[in-house]
Design a protein around this motif. Sequence first.
Motif, mmCIF file in Angstrom:
data_model
loop_
_atom_site.group_PDB
_atom_site.id
_atom_site.type_symbol
_atom_site.label_atom_id
_atom_site.label_comp_id
_atom_site.label_asym_id
_atom_site.label_seq_id
_atom_site.Cartn_x
_atom_site.Cartn_y
_atom_site.Cartn_z
ATOM 1 N N GLU B 248 -3.569 0.342 8.790
ATOM 2 C CA GLU B 248 -4.595 1.134 8.098
ATOM 3 C C GLU B 248 -5.762 1.429 9.029
ATOM 4 O O GLU B 248 -6.318 2.527 9.024
ATOM 5 C CB GLU B 248 -5.118 0.385 6.871
ATOM 6 C CG GLU B 248 -4.342 0.651 5.606
ATOM 7 C CD GLU B 248 -3.186 -0.314 5.437
ATOM 8 O OE1 GLU B 248 -2.844 -0.995 6.435
ATOM 9 O OE2 GLU B 248 -2.631 -0.373 4.333
ATOM 10 N N HIS B 260 -6.768 9.493 4.089
ATOM 11 C CA HIS B 260 -6.418 9.671 2.673
ATOM 12 C C HIS B 260 -5.083 10.409 2.549
ATOM 13 O O HIS B 260 -4.223 10.034 1.753
ATOM 14 C CB HIS B 260 -7.529 10.438 1.962
ATOM 15 C CG HIS B 260 -7.171 10.892 0.581
ATOM 16 N ND1 HIS B 260 -7.216 10.055 -0.508
ATOM 17 C CD2 HIS B 260 -6.720 12.088 0.128
ATOM 18 C CE1 HIS B 260 -6.816 10.716 -1.577
ATOM 19 N NE2 HIS B 260 -6.513 11.949 -1.230
ATOM 20 N N HIS B 261 -4.916 11.464 3.351
ATOM 21 C CA HIS B 261 -3.686 12.243 3.281
ATOM 22 C C HIS B 261 -2.488 11.470 3.808
ATOM 23 O O HIS B 261 -1.354 11.871 3.615
ATOM 24 C CB HIS B 261 -3.828 13.553 4.069
ATOM 25 C CG HIS B 261 -4.855 14.462 3.486
ATOM 26 N ND1 HIS B 261 -4.975 14.673 2.138
ATOM 27 C CD2 HIS B 261 -5.816 15.206 4.059
ATOM 28 C CE1 HIS B 261 -5.961 15.507 1.908
ATOM 29 N NE2 HIS B 261 -6.495 15.833 3.055
ATOM 30 N N LEU B 262 -2.752 10.397 4.525
ATOM 31 C CA LEU B 262 -1.648 9.586 5.043
ATOM 32 C C LEU B 262 -1.450 8.334 4.200
ATOM 33 O O LEU B 262 -0.820 7.377 4.629
ATOM 34 C CB LEU B 262 -1.911 9.223 6.511
ATOM 35 C CG LEU B 262 -1.830 10.440 7.443
ATOM 36 C CD1 LEU B 262 -2.352 10.099 8.825
ATOM 37 C CD2 LEU B 262 -0.401 10.939 7.540
ATOM 38 N N GLY B 263 -2.005 8.354 2.999
ATOM 39 C CA GLY B 263 -1.695 7.294 2.047
ATOM 40 C C GLY B 263 -2.583 6.070 2.112
ATOM 41 O O GLY B 263 -2.227 5.031 1.567
ATOM 42 N N VAL B 264 -3.737 6.170 2.781
ATOM 43 C CA VAL B 264 -4.651 5.029 2.800
ATOM 44 C C VAL B 264 -5.668 5.214 1.678
ATOM 45 O O VAL B 264 -6.295 6.265 1.565
ATOM 46 C CB VAL B 264 -5.378 4.924 4.157
ATOM 47 C CG1 VAL B 264 -6.430 3.823 4.105
ATOM 48 C CG2 VAL B 264 -4.378 4.656 5.261
ATOM 49 N N GLU B 265 -5.781 4.206 0.825
ATOM 50 C CA GLU B 265 -6.785 4.243 -0.248
ATOM 51 C C GLU B 265 -8.124 3.947 0.417
ATOM 52 O O GLU B 265 -8.528 2.796 0.541
ATOM 53 C CB GLU B 265 -6.418 3.191 -1.299
ATOM 54 C CG GLU B 265 -6.855 3.494 -2.695
ATOM 55 C CD GLU B 265 -6.175 4.718 -3.285
ATOM 56 O OE1 GLU B 265 -6.894 5.694 -3.526
ATOM 57 O OE2 GLU B 265 -4.952 4.706 -3.501
ATOM 58 N N VAL B 266 -8.801 5.017 0.855
ATOM 59 C CA VAL B 266 -9.868 4.863 1.849
ATOM 60 C C VAL B 266 -11.001 3.960 1.371
ATOM 61 O O VAL B 266 -11.346 2.983 2.048
ATOM 62 C CB VAL B 266 -10.413 6.244 2.262
ATOM 63 C CG1 VAL B 266 -11.623 6.094 3.157
ATOM 64 C CG2 VAL B 266 -9.328 7.023 2.986
#
Lengths: 451, 367
Positions: B248, B260-266
């Motif tokens: 992450e 965010h677009h790569l799936g990290v709940e920022v």
Amino acid sequence: MTPADRGSGADREPGPRTALEPAAISIADCSLSFGDLAVLEDVSLTIEPGEFVGFVGPNGAGKTTLLRLISGALEPDSGSIAIDGTDVHGLPSRASSRLVSVVPQDTTLSFSFPVRDVVEMGRHPHRSRFSSATPEDRAAVERALERTRTAELADRPIDEVSGGQRQRVVLARAIAQETPVLLLDEPTASLDINHQVETLELVRELVAEGRTVVAAIHDLELAARYCDRLVLIADGQIAADGPPSSVLTREALADSFDANAVVTPSPVTGTETVTAFAADREAGPLPDRVHVLGTGTAAAGVVARLEAAGVGVSVGPVSSGDAAAETARSLGVETVVTEPFARPSTAELESVESLIRAADATVLADFVVGAGTQSLLDPLDETDPLVLVETRPFAERNFAGGEARERYERYRERGLEVPGSRVLEAVSTVGSDRSRSRSSPPADSRDSADD
Amino acid sequence: MQRRVRTAVWSAGLSVLLVAVVVGSAALGPVGIEPRIVAMAILNGIAVPSGIETGTATLPGLGWVVPMPGLEFSSAFSFPVAETHEYIVVQLRLPRIVLAATVGFGLAAAGTVMQGFFRNPLADPSIIGVSSGGAAGAVAAIAFPALVPFGNLHLAAFVGALATAFLVYGIATDGGRTPVATLLLAGVAVQAFLGAMISYMLIHSGDGLRAAVVWLMGSLRDRGWSDVAFALPVSIVGVLVLASYARELNVLLLGEEDAHHLGVEVERTKLLLLALASIVTAAGVAVTGVIGFVGLVVPHIMRLLVGPDHRILFPTSALAGASFLVVTDTIARWPTGPTEVPVGIVTAALGAPFFLFLLTRREVYST
């Protein structure tokens, strides 16, 4: 119209191994303001599965904002966005990142990760916290590298590749993400011309494999060439939506871009090309009708500029196949076309004469004086407003001897000689002179001339 | 695969270095002890569970005494080592050395997280005010014991450190989003304010001034196994959880929107990283005082050596930080005069010139 490039991806064999179901995107009544500034107002749009839609429009119109709404990066003040029927803003980012991948306009990565590792980040949504990369992950990464022609860069640090290469690496990352929807923000902005075309060809392939693609593209011609459908966004609203030929019109470009531009089909690809001219701020009120007497690119340029500015323009006689004839035809301009290599017929000469008399001004643009066209100089003696645009010496264009030469010299003294780029200013000047000299000019034309 | 091998090799190498540094450091002191003896004494000191004993326990609140089975510990080794030597190594030198290793481990790990998180080469573990908060708590406990209800210096520092971190986070958070730039600026402002408070308290600290100043410079003097028992578990658990977020952290380097677009709940990830890094830092600060430069310089050096990928950078930075602080503390306790030099002075005095050297070589990345 059957453009050569649109849909070309469909002819290729569909992408290997990756079977994706494209998803529909529906945007319902979305509005968004940044503070007091309304960026998008009540935008509704449905994008069908497997479409390649281009967002076009002037800078600051809201193209990127609309993309960011679809991607879930921004939330609308009102309205909703659904992908495949699921509200994107209700989804955790892990779920939304399996639906939508994004190629942003610029990615800042100053840490020197190898290119392969950056592409591998596209697999992040598919991996759990403690699992290592599966063979499937690695295959997806290698495939994405191959397809974007970045495989040879794979071990180079990302901060040492050029801007265009970096753009392709980010596209590779999005491909490796294997999502049914792909959003691209100016994917070709930092690319040189061959990579622009290569990238958009690749995007067409991705569409053919089963992706829905939405791209903000400021290059109208590339957008027209590759997109199935264009959405023209201006002032936060959708100004036009449909196939490129119906969206890219002179009127739409004038309204949305505030541009003097003409749209002509490319002789090579058959898709729309847009030629914009600098708004001529010097030009006063323009005459209603102008006739262009001339041939070749000089006349074609004059016709296009006048048409772009909204002047009623006619041209002729031009022989069919001449650059001026082609331009006039594609713009739908009134044209008197003669057979190639033939003397204009009496009927043709008469109709040209009546066009000259009806016009408020006449432009001589590289007019070729020959035995057959010499008579066309007659009506010029009776009409004062005359503009000359010349790119070739008269001697090269005169096939009617010394008398014609003398006559032409007189016009040259009387008329206003300008380069093609200033033809609007010139017709406005001579056009209003004429209005003044008329015994009973129309009231409105006098008003505007006195301004 | 190649990366995993590299990570394993680097981590193993740095672990060996750490063991060597620990043994070497324990050998040095007013009483010189051979490293071989030191190693044997340390091994003798390691207790392992050797059986189950039947004991009793008093139930809290009720006062009943009930039988309670427990683990029986005994030494695994019994090398022949002189009792005085074993006492000097295990009871006097080792707690301090292990604590130095623990704190260096935690500070370097936290610094790595903060630099990645803020995408800023100047970030260090105390960037959001953890150290200032800890210092304020500790100085308050020294100068105005009446103000600090629990009276314990370490606890006051720990609470002050964490309270400051969460205050800064709260100030910078608006509508569920915490922009890192706001966080950075809020951290700077709160640090400035706490700096003023600390200076004011120092002026009025009377007899406590010396103790307060030594604490502000960071010192490992006279620390015992009880300090290790607090800092070690916190650091190890914190760093292990942080390590599981290495991917992450890599993705976050692309920027929050891309992440965010790569799936990290920022936002959730940011809060978690910030909280863990702050807890690890606070645990160190609470027992040793403010030790600067470890968390700034060590991650930079390791980034030059192993690259920016947090999956290898994070464990190697932590291990290198441990060795670094053991070495600097060994220098700090070197007998030079009546007063021991606080370790914070040594880390800064050695770290700053080295950092400047890297800067002029332009080997430190810039954002």
